[in-house]
Design a protein around this motif. Structure first.
Motif, PDB file in Angstrom:
ATOM      1  N   TRP A 196      -8.734  -0.312  -4.016  1.00  0.00           N
ATOM      2  CA  TRP A 196      -9.428   0.915  -4.384  1.00  0.00           C
ATOM      3  C   TRP A 196      -8.502   1.960  -5.001  1.00  0.00           C
ATOM      4  O   TRP A 196      -8.935   2.785  -5.821  1.00  0.00           O
ATOM      5  N   LYS A 197      -7.226   1.917  -4.678  1.00  0.00           N
ATOM      6  CA  LYS A 197      -6.274   2.796  -5.363  1.00  0.00           C
ATOM      7  C   LYS A 197      -6.117   2.386  -6.824  1.00  0.00           C
ATOM      8  O   LYS A 197      -5.996   3.237  -7.713  1.00  0.00           O
ATOM      9  N   GLU A 201       0.825  -1.203   0.000  1.00  0.00           N
ATOM     10  CA  GLU A 201       0.000   0.000   0.000  1.00  0.00           C
ATOM     11  C   GLU A 201       0.860   1.255   0.000  1.00  0.00           C
ATOM     12  O   GLU A 201       0.581   2.218  -0.730  1.00  0.00           O
ATOM     13  N   ARG A 248      -9.276   3.709  -8.598  1.00  0.00           N
ATOM     14  CA  ARG A 248      -9.298   5.163  -8.797  1.00  0.00           C
ATOM     15  C   ARG A 248      -8.214   5.637  -9.751  1.00  0.00           C
ATOM     16  O   ARG A 248      -8.466   6.483 -10.627  1.00  0.00           O
ATOM     17  N   GLU A 249      -7.018   5.103  -9.602  1.00  0.00           N
ATOM     18  CA  GLU A 249      -5.891   5.594 -10.396  1.00  0.00           C
ATOM     19  C   GLU A 249      -5.905   5.071 -11.834  1.00  0.00           C
ATOM     20  O   GLU A 249      -5.480   5.767 -12.756  1.00  0.00           O
ATOM     21  N   LYS A 295      -7.507  -0.953   0.578  1.00  0.00           N
ATOM     22  CA  LYS A 295      -6.948   0.315   0.096  1.00  0.00           C
ATOM     23  C   LYS A 295      -6.159   0.115  -1.191  1.00  0.00           C
ATOM     24  O   LYS A 295      -6.208   0.952  -2.094  1.00  0.00           O
TER      25      LYS A 295
END
Length: 294
Positions: free
Chosen positions: A124-125, A83, A128-129, A121
């Motif tokens: 979800w990164k 992460e 989003r990215e 996390k």
């Protein structure tokens, strides 16, 4: 550029790595370019061709030796480290994003997906990215259906994982071809896949001296599962073409892949229908050129 893929999770021994191996070969058979991403630092014997391997970033053995951690604590550390260094993974994925379908092979430590937030996390990164459309494929060994107590535990694990990850989610009873070898089921298979009325399991739980004293607790847990009305299962035999094809269709609907190119999806699934009936992913690497000519 929107990408699509699967987050493959489940308890140890549920068949995640075998699933990634068979699924990647099946998807290649119907014309997709597949990138398998190993995010399990404890998996050092990969049967599939790995596009990205977390061991290039961090190794569980090194973490355990350096920080005097056990395997569970080491895996949590590795996910935290991933992460914090998510840019490493993003940089590896970006060149593949244009034309690859992704399979993310995650560790089997279940706490990572219903208790800790680091794996969530990371996922979800990526969403989003990279604008990824991901479906969580949660594998549960079908033999748990033969033990009412273990089955209820699997249901509760599936429910908490679904709520925690907040992704399109498909629960899968894996190794369904072996279920008869585990023992006789109390009810037909549809009872375990549809999860409609768990009160019928109460009698069988009461017959087991290990679980009878927890009768009230078990009833309350079953009520929680039914109150949410979220959990059901599909079945999978990874060596059966029809079984894998049906699962691919469910996943494609859940993450929107089927809507990204209707014509392409029609062509792909026509290939599924035309594929040899005796398709066996164990033989696939040696038969690739032959099958693609059929």
């Amino acid at each position: 550029m929107t990408g699509f893929g699967q987050v493959v999770i489940g308890p140890p021994g549920s068949g995640k790595t075998t699933y990634c191996n068979g699924m990647s070969q099946f998807l290649k058979l119907i014309g997709r370019k597949v990138a398998v991403v190993n995010l399990d630092p404890a998996n050092d014997a990969l049967p599939y061709e790995c596009a990205i391997n977390i061991e290039d970033l961090i190794k569980l053995g090194d973490v355990m030796a350096e920080h005097s951690l056990g395997p569970n604590g080491g895996l949590v550390y590795c996910m935290d480290y991933l992460e914090k260094n998510i840019d490493w993974l993003l940089s590896k994925l970006k060149p593949l994003l244009k034309d690859h379908y992704f399979l993310f092979d995650f560790p089997g430590q279940v706490e990572l997906f219903f208790l800790h937030s680091n794996a969530k996390k990371v996922i979800w990164k990526l969403i989003r990215e990279l604008d990824l459309r991901l479906t969580a494929v949660h594998l549960v060994d079908a033999h748990l259906c033969c033990d009412p107590g273990k089955y209820v535990s699997a249901l509760l694990l599936s429910l908490t994982t679904m709520i925690h990850l907040e992704l399109p989610h498909i629960n899968v009873l894996s190794k369904i071809d072996l279920i008869e070898s585990y023992g006789k089921l109390a009810y037909n298979l549809e009872f375990y896949t549809d999860v409609e009325d768990l009160s019928y399991l109460q009698y069988h739980l009461d017959q087991d001296p290990r679980s009878s004293k927890y009768r009230k607790l078990t009833k309350e847990l079953c009520d929680v599962i039914q109150d949410f009305s979220l959990v059901n299962f599909t079945t999978l035999d990874i060596q059966d073409k029809e079984s894998v094809g049906n699962l691919v269709k469910l996943i494609d609907k859940s993450n929107g892949y089927i809507f990204s190119g209707i014509e392409g999806s029609v062509v792909e699934f026509s290939k599924i229908a035309a594929a040899p009936l005796d398709w066996d992913y164990y033989r696939y690497p040696f038969m690739l050129d032959f099958l693609l000519l059929l």
